[in-house]
Design a protein around this motif. Structure first.
Motif, PDB file in Angstrom:
ATOM      1  N   THR A 198       0.079  20.449   8.492  1.00 18.72           N
ATOM      2  CA  THR A 198      -0.038  19.450   7.440  1.00 18.72           C
ATOM      3  C   THR A 198      -0.915  18.322   7.957  1.00 18.72           C
ATOM      4  O   THR A 198      -0.655  17.766   9.033  1.00 18.72           O
ATOM      5  CB  THR A 198       1.343  18.909   7.032  1.00 18.72           C
ATOM      6  N   PHE A 199      -1.929  17.971   7.167  1.00 21.48           N
ATOM      7  CA  PHE A 199      -2.906  16.966   7.571  1.00 21.48           C
ATOM      8  C   PHE A 199      -2.799  15.790   6.601  1.00 21.48           C
ATOM      9  O   PHE A 199      -2.734  15.983   5.382  1.00 21.48           O
ATOM     10  CB  PHE A 199      -4.308  17.568   7.589  1.00 21.48           C
ATOM     11  N   TRP A 200      -2.823  14.582   7.165  1.00 23.17           N
ATOM     12  CA  TRP A 200      -2.438  13.399   6.389  1.00 23.17           C
ATOM     13  C   TRP A 200      -3.631  12.498   6.112  1.00 23.17           C
ATOM     14  O   TRP A 200      -4.476  12.267   6.981  1.00 23.17           O
ATOM     15  CB  TRP A 200      -1.366  12.618   7.152  1.00 23.17           C
ATOM     16  N   PHE A 201      -3.633  11.937   4.873  1.00 21.64           N
ATOM     17  CA  PHE A 201      -4.714  11.067   4.435  1.00 21.64           C
ATOM     18  C   PHE A 201      -4.153   9.962   3.553  1.00 21.64           C
ATOM     19  O   PHE A 201      -3.163  10.153   2.839  1.00 21.64           O
ATOM     20  CB  PHE A 201      -5.765  11.853   3.641  1.00 21.64           C
ATOM     21  N   LYS A 202      -4.840   8.819   3.580  1.00 20.95           N
ATOM     22  CA  LYS A 202      -4.441   7.743   2.677  1.00 20.95           C
ATOM     23  C   LYS A 202      -5.016   8.011   1.287  1.00 20.95           C
ATOM     24  O   LYS A 202      -6.003   8.757   1.138  1.00 20.95           O
ATOM     25  CB  LYS A 202      -4.909   6.397   3.212  1.00 20.95           C
ATOM     26  N   PRO A 203      -4.447   7.412   0.247  1.00 19.71           N
ATOM     27  CA  PRO A 203      -4.965   7.630  -1.105  1.00 19.71           C
ATOM     28  C   PRO A 203      -6.443   7.256  -1.208  1.00 19.71           C
ATOM     29  O   PRO A 203      -6.906   6.289  -0.602  1.00 19.71           O
ATOM     30  CB  PRO A 203      -4.098   6.710  -1.964  1.00 19.71           C
TER      31      PRO A 203
ATOM     32  N   GLY B 176       4.570   7.877 -16.850  1.00 18.71           N
ATOM     33  CA  GLY B 176       3.949   6.595 -16.553  1.00 18.71           C
ATOM     34  C   GLY B 176       4.424   5.950 -15.275  1.00 18.71           C
ATOM     35  O   GLY B 176       4.045   4.806 -14.976  1.00 18.71           O
ATOM     36  N   ASN B 177       5.241   6.649 -14.488  1.00 17.64           N
ATOM     37  CA  ASN B 177       5.720   6.122 -13.213  1.00 17.64           C
ATOM     38  C   ASN B 177       4.770   6.518 -12.086  1.00 17.64           C
ATOM     39  O   ASN B 177       4.051   7.524 -12.193  1.00 17.64           O
ATOM     40  CB  ASN B 177       7.117   6.663 -12.912  1.00 17.64           C
ATOM     41  N   PRO B 178       4.745   5.757 -11.002  1.00 17.04           N
ATOM     42  CA  PRO B 178       3.883   6.144  -9.875  1.00 17.04           C
ATOM     43  C   PRO B 178       4.214   7.555  -9.402  1.00 17.04           C
ATOM     44  O   PRO B 178       5.394   7.928  -9.293  1.00 17.04           O
ATOM     45  CB  PRO B 178       4.212   5.103  -8.802  1.00 17.04           C
ATOM     46  N   TRP B 179       3.176   8.335  -9.127  1.00 20.54           N
ATOM     47  CA  TRP B 179       3.414   9.696  -8.653  1.00 20.54           C
ATOM     48  C   TRP B 179       4.158   9.669  -7.318  1.00 20.54           C
ATOM     49  O   TRP B 179       4.960  10.558  -7.022  1.00 20.54           O
ATOM     50  CB  TRP B 179       2.074  10.417  -8.500  1.00 20.54           C
ATOM     51  N   ALA B 180       3.927   8.633  -6.528  1.00 21.48           N
ATOM     52  CA  ALA B 180       4.635   8.466  -5.254  1.00 21.48           C
ATOM     53  C   ALA B 180       4.828   6.977  -4.998  1.00 21.48           C
ATOM     54  O   ALA B 180       3.984   6.156  -5.337  1.00 21.48           O
ATOM     55  CB  ALA B 180       3.860   9.096  -4.099  1.00 21.48           C
ATOM     56  N   GLY B 181       5.961   6.659  -4.373  1.00 18.86           N
ATOM     57  CA  GLY B 181       6.244   5.284  -3.976  1.00 18.86           C
ATOM     58  C   GLY B 181       6.656   4.415  -5.150  1.00 18.86           C
ATOM     59  O   GLY B 181       6.860   4.890  -6.277  1.00 18.86           O
ATOM     60  N   PRO B 182       6.743   3.112  -4.942  1.00 22.22           N
ATOM     61  CA  PRO B 182       6.548   2.470  -3.641  1.00 22.22           C
ATOM     62  C   PRO B 182       7.843   2.448  -2.826  1.00 22.22           C
ATOM     63  O   PRO B 182       8.928   2.687  -3.364  1.00 22.22           O
ATOM     64  CB  PRO B 182       6.156   1.042  -4.030  1.00 22.22           C
ATOM     65  N   LEU B 183       7.718   2.169  -1.540  1.00 25.12           N
ATOM     66  CA  LEU B 183       8.905   1.876  -0.746  1.00 25.12           C
ATOM     67  C   LEU B 183       9.494   0.554  -1.221  1.00 25.12           C
ATOM     68  O   LEU B 183       8.775  -0.362  -1.617  1.00 25.12           O
ATOM     69  CB  LEU B 183       8.562   1.772   0.739  1.00 25.12           C
TER      70      LEU B 183
ATOM     71  N   VAL C 229       3.152  -3.343   8.223  1.00 23.51           N
ATOM     72  CA  VAL C 229       2.266  -3.003   7.110  1.00 23.51           C
ATOM     73  C   VAL C 229       2.307  -1.493   6.926  1.00 23.51           C
ATOM     74  O   VAL C 229       1.885  -0.730   7.806  1.00 23.51           O
ATOM     75  CB  VAL C 229       0.825  -3.473   7.396  1.00 23.51           C
ATOM     76  N   TRP C 230       2.815  -1.079   5.772  1.00 27.34           N
ATOM     77  CA  TRP C 230       3.034   0.343   5.513  1.00 27.34           C
ATOM     78  C   TRP C 230       1.888   0.928   4.686  1.00 27.34           C
ATOM     79  O   TRP C 230       1.290   0.249   3.859  1.00 27.34           O
ATOM     80  CB  TRP C 230       4.354   0.550   4.780  1.00 27.34           C
ATOM     81  N   GLN C 231       1.645   2.203   4.920  1.00 26.63           N
ATOM     82  CA  GLN C 231       0.587   2.915   4.209  1.00 26.63           C
ATOM     83  C   GLN C 231       1.152   4.212   3.639  1.00 26.63           C
ATOM     84  O   GLN C 231       1.781   5.001   4.356  1.00 26.63           O
ATOM     85  CB  GLN C 231      -0.567   3.232   5.159  1.00 26.63           C
ATOM     86  N   LEU C 232       0.952   4.426   2.350  1.00 24.37           N
ATOM     87  CA  LEU C 232       1.258   5.712   1.737  1.00 24.37           C
ATOM     88  C   LEU C 232       0.234   6.735   2.206  1.00 24.37           C
ATOM     89  O   LEU C 232      -0.967   6.445   2.290  1.00 24.37           O
ATOM     90  CB  LEU C 232       1.209   5.574   0.218  1.00 24.37           C
ATOM     91  N   GLN C 233       0.706   7.934   2.541  1.00 23.01           N
ATOM     92  CA  GLN C 233      -0.188   9.025   2.904  1.00 23.01           C
ATOM     93  C   GLN C 233       0.231  10.302   2.190  1.00 23.01           C
ATOM     94  O   GLN C 233       1.428  10.566   2.004  1.00 23.01           O
ATOM     95  CB  GLN C 233      -0.177   9.261   4.418  1.00 23.01           C
TER      96      GLN C 233
ATOM     97  N   GLN D 281       0.818  -1.215   0.000  1.00 25.45           N
ATOM     98  CA  GLN D 281       0.000   0.000   0.000  1.00 25.45           C
ATOM     99  C   GLN D 281       0.854   1.267   0.000  1.00 25.45           C
ATOM    100  O   GLN D 281       0.432   2.307   0.503  1.00 25.45           O
ATOM    101  CB  GLN D 281      -0.914   0.001   1.221  1.00 25.45           C
ATOM    102  N   THR D 282       2.044   1.177  -0.576  1.00 26.78           N
ATOM    103  CA  THR D 282       2.921   2.358  -0.608  1.00 26.78           C
ATOM    104  C   THR D 282       3.126   2.899  -2.022  1.00 26.78           C
ATOM    105  O   THR D 282       3.988   3.748  -2.222  1.00 26.78           O
ATOM    106  CB  THR D 282       4.294   2.033   0.008  1.00 26.78           C
ATOM    107  N   GLU D 283       2.351   2.418  -2.978  1.00 26.51           N
ATOM    108  CA  GLU D 283       2.467   2.920  -4.350  1.00 26.51           C
ATOM    109  C   GLU D 283       1.181   3.625  -4.738  1.00 26.51           C
ATOM    110  O   GLU D 283       0.070   3.095  -4.563  1.00 26.51           O
ATOM    111  CB  GLU D 283       2.748   1.780  -5.324  1.00 26.51           C
TER     112      GLU D 283
END
Length: 727
Positions: A455-460, A288-295, A416-420, A278-280
């Motif tokens: 800064t306020f954080w949210f999952k995709p 065409g690459n992920p805007w963020a991630g993955p780890l 278990v990692w989460q992109l935010q 869940q980090t991509e």
């Protein structure tokens, strides 16, 4: 015995391995005969013989036994003598072969030897036929040998891997295979036998407690794949005395009852892993690459123990930890982070299963690594969680900790990692800093996530509303008239809001992949507005797929600056650098992006009085209230985002010897102090830098400027960043 049957030659050899013989006796056997003499002695090399009986004269004093005292009769040596066998009182011709043995109902001759507190005897057996010579040997006494191969834990867990050799011969079991000893094995061996006890360096078992040592011996990769228990030989004790040297081999000559214990350290595998699924981001960039991630790095979050199969001693307590967040600086000016939101566990860290239950499952054939896995959050609560609904705190602690557990069996932890994505909210004046609000929409209900700047954080995929009060206080107070410093996607770089109806006069969200806007402007929130309710305006983002940023504008002048640590505030704007040449009136902390968040407003910057420049020294965001030289009676708020330079000024490897920061005391570059560190870096009294873990450190130097000036040289401040990495 050989030679003349009446006067035979007797040769005695010491075949023991360790004992010295000091006394020899031999009875006549047939008591109707006697020894007339014992003579012509050939003593052992370097030794001597003293005769007690009989005498050495033919026809002299007779005796029913030969008694000798010896010295220097060592193992491997021999002595000889002649004895005359006669009747009791006459000089006769007798045959020792029918006197010492083969003499019917009369007793046989008995040979007795002694020395060093030991005594042994041999009855000469009857021999058929009349040979010219005879050899008889005395078997050494039997010694009891007890061998145990046991793990340290309570002395009750046996490691059936010790092997025994006696005089070079491998002891085998009833199946003809080498005997492997675990629980106590007892056998009798002859005195002086050479005993060799050996064991492998390591023994491995799989998840079901089955020994797989032989299968992994030629394929070390299977250790990582299959091994879950390890026994490491740590030493051998003999009669409760630890032996030094090789813990896997001990060789000795036995001389008494002997207890040998092969001791093992018992370790269980603690397998630490990451789940980066869940980090991509779903959003792609222009290539065409992920805007963020993955780890991808196993070192992400500096987990302790590390991500790998770790061997931990049975009974030890483990406190597993990982960083509370990993910041992603690949999108300058936008906030992206990865957070370990929970962990999956089997074995001891799975608090829903007891040690006894895990043991029964494993030995019963169940693979607990896949069939007994539960998920937990980091609150320490002993209850499983649904990974899909785990709430991630807006400000997780610097280090997240797994509930402590005792290694009672194989264990596994998977973080278990989460992109935010962060939504950074600021206001152009400190007077209005409390007005913004950020909401998350859950099941059609608006849930306030936070208020004010930050800064306020949210999952995709989160549905988010970013709003601010339409008026500062009342109808005549300053109104929300737009924004600046937008992220360029959800919020355009700037925007204007019509005060009359709250609609956008300029700017707004970009067009998304589906040719529609990525956000919906809210001219009035909530709508409809209840009497006396505060009116807000802002943007609703139906599905957050990247980071966002906005600086709401209420009218007061504001400057937005983004600067790399090492540069002064207006490094790339010389005109403003000259205009703001006074120290700030106030520094207000908004957020800290580094792992070390224990900083205050006074720690965020350093003022260079010679250059009249302000240097940020902590990554994050702060507001500086400053006075321009052209209007010193007015104040201007400068909103500063400080980031680490990429790359850092100085690379460093964790755990290496100290590095001199000021190697030449006569040069013009002088180390002053450590201003900020997220990895507990240190500088000793000799100005030598050390750091044992990964992270960044901000150092303050000064630089003398000598050339072209008359009088004392000037000293200007310099800020540098050290990035410490692992090998």
């Amino acid at each position: 015995m050989s030679g003349n049957t009446n006067v035979p030659l007797i040769t005695v050899r010491n075949d023991s391995k360790t004992a010295q013989i000091s006394r020899f006796e031999m009875t006549i056997g047939d008591l109707s005969k006697s020894f007339d003499s014992a003579s012509d002695f050939v003593p052992p090399p370097g030794g001597s013989i003293m005769r007690e009986s009989p005498d050495g004269v033919n026809g002299g004093t007779r005796s029913s036994k030969v008694v000798l005292q010896l010295s220097g009769f060592d193992p491997g040596e021999s002595f000889s003598m002649y004895v005359d066998v006669d009747a009791l009182a006459a000089d006769t011709v007798e045959d020792y072969r029918r006197t010492f043995f083969n003499n019917g109902a009369a007793p046989e001759a008995v040979v007795t030897v002694g020395g060093e507190g030991l005594t042994a005897f041999l009855v000469l057996p009857a021999n058929p036929g009349l040979q010219s010579s005879y050899s008889f040997s005395l078997q050494p006494p039997l010694r009891t040998l007890r061998i145990t191969s046991v793990a340290e834990a309570g002395g009750s867990e046996f490691v059936t891997k010790a092997r025994l050799r006696v005089d070079g011969a491998l002891v085998t079991g009833s199946d003809g295979k080498p005997l492997e000893i675990g629980s106590q094995f007892t056998t009798n061996v002859f005195d002086g036998a050479t005993i060799e006890i050996s064991a492998p360096q390591e023994v491995y078992k799989n998840i079901h407690g089955v020994d797989i040592t032989d299968s992994v011996e030629n394929d070390p990769a299977k250790i990582q794949q299959d091994a879950e228990e390890r026994f490491t030989a740590i030493g051998i004790t003999v009669n409760d005395v630890p032996q030094t040297g090789d813990p896997t081999l001990y060789r000795f000559d036995i001389s008494r009852t002997t207890d040998v214990v092969v001791k093992w350290r018992h370790d269980y595998a603690l397998t630490v892993a990451h789940d980066f699924a869940q980090t991509e981001s779903l959003e792609k960039d222009a290539f065409g690459n992920p805007w963020a991630g993955p780890l991808a790095s196993e070192a992400s979050g500096n987990p302790e123990p590390a991500v790998k199969k770790n061997w931990v001693k049975r009974g030890d307590t483990v406190v597993a930890q990982v960083d509370g967040q990993v910041l992603d600086f690949s999108r300058p000016g936008l906030d992206v982070r990865y957070v370990p939101k929970a962990y999956k566990a089997y074995g001891p860290p799975n608090v829903l299963r007891s040690a006894q239950a895990n043991q029964a499952d494993r030995l019963g054939g169940m693979d607990i690594r896949t069939q007994r896995v539960s998920a937990f959050d980091f609150t320490g609560a002993a209850q499983a969680v649904d990974l899909a609904t785990v709430e991630i705190p807006q400000s997780p602690p610097p280090r997240q900790q797994v509930r402590a557990f005792t290694m009672s069996g194989p264990a596994g932890i998977t973080y278990v990692w989460q992109l935010q994505f962060g939504i950074r909210v600021n206001v152009d004046s400190l007077s209005f800093a409390a007005l913004p609000r950020v909401y998350r929409v859950d099941n059609g209900m608006d849930v306030e996530v936070g208020s004010g700047e930050g800064t306020f954080w949210f999952k995709p995929g989160a549905r988010v509303k970013v709003v601010s009060a339409a008026q500062a206080a009342g109808p005549t107070s300053p109104a929300l008239n737009g924004w600046m410093n937008g992220d360029g996607y959800y919020f355009s770089s700037s925007g204007d809001i019509r005060a009359s109806d709250g609609q956008l006069a300029q700017g707004g969200p970009a067009t998304g992949p589906n040719n529609g806007p990525v956000g919906l402007w809210l001219a009035e929130y909530p709508s409809p507005l209840a009497p006396g309710q505060t009116r807000y305006r802002g943007l609703e983002i139906p599905q957050l797929q990247r980071a966002a940023r906005v600086l709401w504008r209420y009218g007061a002048p504001v400057l937005v600056v983004e600067v790399a640590i090492g540069e002064h505030l207006f490094q790339n704007d010389p005109a403003r650098a000259e205009e703001f040449n006074r120290p700030p009136d106030q520094i207000q902390l908004i957020t800290v992006d580094g792992r070390n968040r224990t900083v205050g407003p006074n720690d965020l910057t350093v003022w260079d009085p010679e250059a009249a420049r302000l240097y940020p020294v902590v990554p994050g965001q702060f507001r500086a209230t400053m006075r321009p030289a052209s209007a010193v009676n007015q104040t201007v708020d400068v909103l500063v985002t400080a980031r680490y330079p990429q790359p850092a000024h100085y690379p460093h490897i964790a755990g290496t010897p100290p590095v001199a920061l000021d190697p030449d005391p006569n040069d013009d570059f002088i180390f002053r102090e450590v201003r900020y560190s997220e990895n507990e870096a240190a500088v000793d009294g000799n100005r030598r830098f050390t750091a044992d873990v990964q992270g960044r450190t901000v150092l303050l130097f000064s630089e003398r400027q000598r050339s072209g000036r008359v009088g004392q040289p000037r000293e200007f401040l310099r800020v540098r960043v050290v990035e410490t990495r692992g090998f």
